[in-house]
Design a protein around this motif. Structure first.
Motif, PDB file in Angstrom:
ATOM      1  N   MET A  86       0.834  -1.199   0.000  1.00  0.00           N
ATOM      2  CA  MET A  86       0.000   0.000   0.000  1.00  0.00           C
ATOM      3  C   MET A  86       0.869   1.250   0.000  1.00  0.00           C
ATOM      4  O   MET A  86       0.640   2.192  -0.764  1.00  0.00           O
ATOM      5  N   THR A  87       1.871   1.271   0.877  1.00  0.00           N
ATOM      6  CA  THR A  87       2.713   2.470   0.957  1.00  0.00           C
ATOM      7  C   THR A  87       3.511   2.665  -0.331  1.00  0.00           C
ATOM      8  O   THR A  87       3.864   3.785  -0.674  1.00  0.00           O
ATOM      9  N   ARG A  88       3.814   1.563  -1.050  1.00  0.00           N
ATOM     10  CA  ARG A  88       4.512   1.695  -2.322  1.00  0.00           C
ATOM     11  C   ARG A  88       3.584   2.135  -3.448  1.00  0.00           C
ATOM     12  O   ARG A  88       3.978   2.900  -4.334  1.00  0.00           O
ATOM     13  N   SER A  89       2.330   1.660  -3.397  1.00  0.00           N
ATOM     14  CA  SER A  89       1.412   1.901  -4.522  1.00  0.00           C
ATOM     15  C   SER A  89       0.812   3.292  -4.491  1.00  0.00           C
ATOM     16  O   SER A  89       0.540   3.874  -5.542  1.00  0.00           O
ATOM     17  N   ALA A  90       0.593   3.830  -3.300  1.00  0.00           N
ATOM     18  CA  ALA A  90      -0.086   5.124  -3.197  1.00  0.00           C
ATOM     19  C   ALA A  90       0.661   6.247  -3.915  1.00  0.00           C
ATOM     20  O   ALA A  90       0.058   6.976  -4.712  1.00  0.00           O
ATOM     21  N   PRO A  91       1.989   6.417  -3.685  1.00  0.00           N
ATOM     22  CA  PRO A  91       2.682   7.515  -4.380  1.00  0.00           C
ATOM     23  C   PRO A  91       2.675   7.337  -5.890  1.00  0.00           C
ATOM     24  O   PRO A  91       2.807   8.313  -6.628  1.00  0.00           O
ATOM     25  N   GLN A  92       2.522   6.104  -6.361  1.00  0.00           N
ATOM     26  CA  GLN A  92       2.481   5.888  -7.816  1.00  0.00           C
ATOM     27  C   GLN A  92       1.064   6.009  -8.372  1.00  0.00           C
ATOM     28  O   GLN A  92       0.820   5.660  -9.523  1.00  0.00           O
ATOM     29  N   PHE A  93       0.149   6.429  -7.534  1.00  0.00           N
ATOM     30  CA  PHE A  93      -1.269   6.564  -7.917  1.00  0.00           C
ATOM     31  C   PHE A  93      -1.871   5.260  -8.416  1.00  0.00           C
ATOM     32  O   PHE A  93      -2.750   5.255  -9.258  1.00  0.00           O
ATOM     33  N   LEU A  94      -1.368   4.128  -7.889  1.00  0.00           N
ATOM     34  CA  LEU A  94      -1.984   2.833  -8.199  1.00  0.00           C
ATOM     35  C   LEU A  94      -3.117   2.590  -7.192  1.00  0.00           C
ATOM     36  O   LEU A  94      -3.091   1.670  -6.377  1.00  0.00           O
ATOM     37  N   THR A  95      -4.111   3.484  -7.273  1.00  0.00           N
ATOM     38  CA  THR A  95      -5.150   3.491  -6.245  1.00  0.00           C
ATOM     39  C   THR A  95      -5.940   2.183  -6.208  1.00  0.00           C
ATOM     40  O   THR A  95      -6.336   1.721  -5.143  1.00  0.00           O
ATOM     41  N   ASP A  96      -6.158   1.583  -7.387  1.00  0.00           N
ATOM     42  CA  ASP A  96      -6.920   0.324  -7.346  1.00  0.00           C
ATOM     43  C   ASP A  96      -6.136  -0.773  -6.632  1.00  0.00           C
ATOM     44  O   ASP A  96      -6.701  -1.649  -6.005  1.00  0.00           O
ATOM     45  N   ARG A  97      -4.806  -0.705  -6.675  1.00  0.00           N
ATOM     46  CA  ARG A  97      -3.992  -1.679  -5.951  1.00  0.00           C
ATOM     47  C   ARG A  97      -4.104  -1.447  -4.437  1.00  0.00           C
ATOM     48  O   ARG A  97      -4.152  -2.404  -3.654  1.00  0.00           O
ATOM     49  N   VAL A  98      -4.150  -0.157  -4.045  1.00  0.00           N
ATOM     50  CA  VAL A  98      -4.338   0.147  -2.607  1.00  0.00           C
ATOM     51  C   VAL A  98      -5.666  -0.443  -2.136  1.00  0.00           C
ATOM     52  O   VAL A  98      -5.742  -1.101  -1.101  1.00  0.00           O
ATOM     53  N   PHE A  99      -6.703  -0.194  -2.947  1.00  0.00           N
ATOM     54  CA  PHE A  99      -8.015  -0.726  -2.570  1.00  0.00           C
ATOM     55  C   PHE A  99      -8.008  -2.254  -2.543  1.00  0.00           C
ATOM     56  O   PHE A  99      -8.600  -2.868  -1.666  1.00  0.00           O
ATOM     57  N   ALA A 100      -7.331  -2.861  -3.510  1.00  0.00           N
ATOM     58  CA  ALA A 100      -7.268  -4.321  -3.530  1.00  0.00           C
ATOM     59  C   ALA A 100      -6.604  -4.842  -2.253  1.00  0.00           C
ATOM     60  O   ALA A 100      -7.045  -5.833  -1.656  1.00  0.00           O
ATOM     61  N   SER A 101      -5.548  -4.144  -1.805  1.00  0.00           N
ATOM     62  CA  SER A 101      -4.871  -4.551  -0.563  1.00  0.00           C
ATOM     63  C   SER A 101      -5.808  -4.410   0.633  1.00  0.00           C
ATOM     64  O   SER A 101      -5.859  -5.297   1.511  1.00  0.00           O
ATOM     65  N   ILE A 102      -6.534  -3.274   0.665  1.00  0.00           N
ATOM     66  CA  ILE A 102      -7.472  -3.072   1.776  1.00  0.00           C
ATOM     67  C   ILE A 102      -8.510  -4.192   1.801  1.00  0.00           C
ATOM     68  O   ILE A 102      -8.831  -4.758   2.846  1.00  0.00           O
ATOM     69  N   PHE A 103      -8.983  -4.531   0.575  1.00  0.00           N
ATOM     70  CA  PHE A 103      -9.985  -5.597   0.479  1.00  0.00           C
ATOM     71  C   PHE A 103      -9.438  -6.903   1.067  1.00  0.00           C
ATOM     72  O   PHE A 103     -10.093  -7.565   1.877  1.00  0.00           O
ATOM     73  N   ILE A 104      -8.218  -7.251   0.671  1.00  0.00           N
ATOM     74  CA  ILE A 104      -7.640  -8.510   1.160  1.00  0.00           C
ATOM     75  C   ILE A 104      -7.452  -8.460   2.678  1.00  0.00           C
ATOM     76  O   ILE A 104      -7.734  -9.431   3.385  1.00  0.00           O
ATOM     77  N   LEU A 105      -7.009  -7.293   3.174  1.00  0.00           N
ATOM     78  CA  LEU A 105      -6.784  -7.181   4.625  1.00  0.00           C
ATOM     79  C   LEU A 105      -8.090  -7.359   5.395  1.00  0.00           C
ATOM     80  O   LEU A 105      -8.125  -8.056   6.419  1.00  0.00           O
ATOM     81  N   SER A 106      -9.190  -6.747   4.906  1.00  0.00           N
ATOM     82  CA  SER A 106     -10.425  -6.950   5.675  1.00  0.00           C
ATOM     83  C   SER A 106     -10.920  -8.376   5.541  1.00  0.00           C
ATOM     84  O   SER A 106     -11.423  -8.940   6.507  1.00  0.00           O
ATOM     85  N   ALA A 107     -10.741  -8.957   4.334  1.00  0.00           N
ATOM     86  CA  ALA A 107     -11.138 -10.367   4.184  1.00  0.00           C
ATOM     87  C   ALA A 107     -10.346 -11.233   5.163  1.00  0.00           C
ATOM     88  O   ALA A 107     -10.884 -12.156   5.785  1.00  0.00           O
ATOM     89  N   MET A 108      -9.060 -10.903   5.327  1.00  0.00           N
ATOM     90  CA  MET A 108      -8.213 -11.660   6.247  1.00  0.00           C
ATOM     91  C   MET A 108      -8.748 -11.530   7.680  1.00  0.00           C
ATOM     92  O   MET A 108      -8.900 -12.524   8.400  1.00  0.00           O
ATOM     93  N   GLY A 109      -9.058 -10.305   8.075  1.00  0.00           N
ATOM     94  CA  GLY A 109      -9.577 -10.069   9.429  1.00  0.00           C
ATOM     95  C   GLY A 109     -10.872 -10.824   9.675  1.00  0.00           C
ATOM     96  O   GLY A 109     -11.029 -11.497  10.694  1.00  0.00           O
ATOM     97  N   ILE A 110     -11.782 -10.745   8.680  1.00  0.00           N
ATOM     98  CA  ILE A 110     -13.072 -11.419   8.850  1.00  0.00           C
ATOM     99  C   ILE A 110     -12.889 -12.936   8.921  1.00  0.00           C
ATOM    100  O   ILE A 110     -13.489 -13.617   9.746  1.00  0.00           O
ATOM    101  N   THR A 111     -12.018 -13.462   8.045  1.00  0.00           N
ATOM    102  CA  THR A 111     -11.791 -14.914   8.044  1.00  0.00           C
ATOM    103  C   THR A 111     -11.210 -15.383   9.378  1.00  0.00           C
ATOM    104  O   THR A 111     -11.650 -16.394   9.938  1.00  0.00           O
ATOM    105  N   LEU A 112     -10.230 -14.627   9.876  1.00  0.00           N
ATOM    106  CA  LEU A 112      -9.621 -15.024  11.147  1.00  0.00           C
ATOM    107  C   LEU A 112     -10.654 -14.976  12.276  1.00  0.00           C
ATOM    108  O   LEU A 112     -10.701 -15.858  13.135  1.00  0.00           O
ATOM    109  N   PHE A 113     -11.490 -13.954  12.243  1.00  0.00           N
ATOM    110  CA  PHE A 113     -12.551 -13.834  13.239  1.00  0.00           C
ATOM    111  C   PHE A 113     -13.477 -15.052  13.173  1.00  0.00           C
ATOM    112  O   PHE A 113     -13.794 -15.682  14.188  1.00  0.00           O
ATOM    113  N   ALA A 114     -13.867 -15.407  11.923  1.00  0.00           N
ATOM    114  CA  ALA A 114     -14.766 -16.555  11.747  1.00  0.00           C
ATOM    115  C   ALA A 114     -14.091 -17.841  12.226  1.00  0.00           C
ATOM    116  O   ALA A 114     -14.729 -18.700  12.855  1.00  0.00           O
TER     117      ALA A 114
END
Ligand SMILES: Nc1ncnc2c1ncn2[C@@H]1O[C@H](COP(=O)(O)OP(=O)(O)O)[C@@H](O)[C@H]1O
Ligand SMILES: [Mg+2]
Lengths: 297, 287
Positions: free
Chosen positions: B234-262
């Motif tokens: 995320m920190t690498r992609s943001a300055p390069q304006f790879l915003t969809d990659r930042v969002f993709a990372s956020i998506f995976i991180l929340s999926a990870m959190g939810i899965t671990l919770f489950a």
């Protein structure tokens, strides 16, 4: 002299050769002038006062009294969970400082461990004594049938009925194999039918097994039906109001509750309980029905 | 008449039937009721997002539509997977350490008054120190490896585990402890046979909270200094304006959190089957 005794009972100043044979032996459990105060909000709350009580080996003794008069407190003291403020507890005639863990105690609540199956709850006492598990389990399994628990060994307690939970708790107490067993209102939470069944069942069990039992109850009929002797306590602070020998023959049957002598004893206990708030004496008027007299004799 | 096994069976089966039949028919309806509203909300939100971005011609580097985030997830899957594994490893190791340290500390605190007095204030104080301020220090002290991340994860997730487990160990029914004493139990037996089992449901609620926090911990650890992981990506992609990659990372991180919770919820059901029954029983009897 307080209390006045009724029926065949000899009192605390009994001399050998006078009363029933059983009195010759040293009492298994003896409470001598027990007093107990709890501290509530920095004030002393007197709960027991001058309680004298003795139980002989193999005897079935009941303690009956109004709710809150200190019955459970007496059992806690006998079991060693609590110490009296005044007086002495003796076992086999000797002051007993280390009785905790040596006396069986079935509490008012079943207190089953919810994470253990029926079988593993039952063997808890043996396990704590360090007995091998497989041996304890097979002993418990042998008794499951007579405790009405067959087929439920692997169940968790949560979905058992109140009566079954009580029987598991009772089996746990019995298996721990102490000579003296304290029962605190074991049938208090059960409906009348289950309760009558359980009383008969306990009678059979005890008569075939001859342990020393102290039963706390607030059910007069239950006390008379099951016991050799009954102690009646006053309201808080509890003292012994009356001590009654139940001279009904054994084996006892539930039908006895309608017999004349049974009804008389019941009436006597009820009279004493009714009068529990006052300091009046209970007097035996000669025909077996104790009446309450004003003032001190 | 002695109470035979027949009467006993009837007595016991009545409540259990009520549970199963009642819960089974209700289960299906309640599952639909439980999952339908959040699913509907997500669909509506994604649709609105997609529609708004297209309607107002928002630049992709500013706010990519969900469809292009989905494309990114698919197209960069090997890159994302590589970084996901790194983050997941930090989460697992850090959380495992938090479990070990947390449970041991909780046991010591609940068993000994002296340990409680000495250690508990520091456990609480540790939560008032901002983790984000400690992370750079760890970097200075330990370097760039996986350890600073593991320690951040541990620091952030051990607190709910300790606090819940201590509460659980102390929640043991005093009457139950007394009953054990009359059966001859010693202090240690009271602890292992009553206090520890009583604490397990509490431990699991600590785990549920801790596991969600541990994902956050790993990202913080990576932000401060790392060469791999979703936080680093995320920190690498943001300055390069790879915003969809930042969002993709956020998506995976929340999926990870939810899965671990489950997973924690599943583990709880498996580890303490008696607990749900006890709760059902209380609900039925209204105790
Ligand atoms: N640990 C305690 N601290 C303060 N008061 C107590 C305690 N235990 C019992 N009591 C009080 O002592 C009285 C007698 O209690 P208990 O022996 O349980 O009565 P019973 O079993 O006869 O209903 C009650 O008024 C109760 O509130
Ligand atoms: Mg009581």
């Amino acid at each position: 002299m307080w209390p006045v005794t009724v029926g065949m009972t000899s009192n605390a100043e009994h001399t050998p050769g006078e009363g029933p044979r059983i009195e010759l032996a040293k009492p298994k459990i003896e409470l001598d002038g027990i007093g107990k105060d709890f501290v509530v909000d920095r004030n002393a709350l007197p709960v027991l006062r001058d309680v004298d009580l003795s139980v002989h080996e193999g005897e079935f003794v009941s303690i009956i009294g109004p709710s809150g008069c200190g019955k459970s407190t007496i059992l806690n003291i006998i079991a060693g969970l609590d110490e009296p403020t005044r007086g002495e507890v003796r076992t086999d005639g000797r002051p007993s400082a280390r009785r905790l863990g040596a006396i069986g105690y079935m509490h008012q609540k079943d207190l089953l461990l919810p994470w253990r199956t029926v079988l593993d709850n039952a063997i808890l006492g043996l396990e704590l004594q360090g007995k091998p598990k497989s041996q304890s389990r097979s002993r418990a399994l042998e008794l499951m049938d007579s405790f009405g628990l067959k087929g439920f060994e692997k169940n968790y307690p949560a979905l058992l009925s109140g009566g079954m939970r009580q029987r598991v708790a009772f089996l746990r107490t019995v298996l721990a194999d102490h000579q003296v067993i304290l029962l605190d209102e074991p049938f208090g939470a059960l409906d009348a039918m289950t309760r009558a069944n359980m009383q008969e069942w306990l009678l059979q069990l005890w008569e075939s097994w001859g342990k020393t039992v102290i039963l706390v109850t607030h059910d007069v009929e239950e006390a008379v039906l099951l016991s050799d002797r009954v102690y009646v306590l006053t309201a808080r602070p509890g003292r012994v109001k009356m001590e009654l020998s139940v001279d009904l023959p054994r084996p006892r049957r539930y039908e006895m509750v309608t017999e004349e002598s049974f009804v008389k004893m019941k009436a006597g206990i009820i009279a004493a309980l009714r009068d529990g708030n006052t300091r009046n004496w209970v007097v035996d008027d000669g025909n077996g029905i104790p009446t309450v007299a004003e003032g001190q004799p | 008449m002695r109470e035979g096994p027949n009467t006993v069976y009837m007595e016991a089966e009545e409540p259990s039937q009520r549970v199963t039949s009642g819960v089974l028919s209700k289960n299906y309806a309640s599952m639909v009721l439980q999952w339908a509203p959040p699913l509907a909300l997500i669909l509506v939100a994604l649709g609105a997002w997609e529609g708004a971005v297209r309607l107002f011609h928002v630049a992709r580097w500013l706010l990519p539509p969900p469809s292009s985030i989905g494309m990114e997830l698919w197209e960069s899957r090997s890159l994302l997977l590589r970084h996901t594994w790194v983050t997941l490893e930090e989460v697992f190791l850090g959380f495992a350490l938090a479990l070990v340290v947390g449970i041991a500390l909780a046991a010591a605190i609940a068993y000994s008054r002296i340990v409680e007095r000495a250690a508990y204030p520091f456990v609480i104080a540790s939560q008032t120190v901002p983790i984000i301020a400690i992370a750079p220090l760890l970097l200075i002290w330990i370097g760039y490896g996986i350890w600073p991340k593991i320690i951040v994860v541990t620091l952030i997730s051990f607190f709910p585990i300790v606090v819940n487990t201590v509460d659980g160990l102390k929640s043991a029914d005093p009457d139950m402890l007394n009953m054990m004493r009359t059966l001859g139990a010693r202090r240690w037996q009271l602890f292992t046979k009553v206090q520890v089992p009583s604490s397990v449901p509490f431990l699991f609620s600590g785990i549920r909270v801790g596991v969600a926090l541990s994902v956050i911990g790993a990202v913080i650890g990576e932000w401060v200094g790392a060469s791999a992981g979703l936080g680093y990506l995320m920190t690498r992609s943001a300055p390069q304006f790879l915003t969809d990659r930042v969002f993709a990372s956020i998506f995976i991180l929340s999926a990870m959190g939810i899965t671990l919770f489950a997973l924690a919820v599943l583990a709880e059901r498996y580890a303490i089957p008696w607990y749900r029954r006890e709760k059902q029983d209380k609900a039925i009897k209204g105790r």
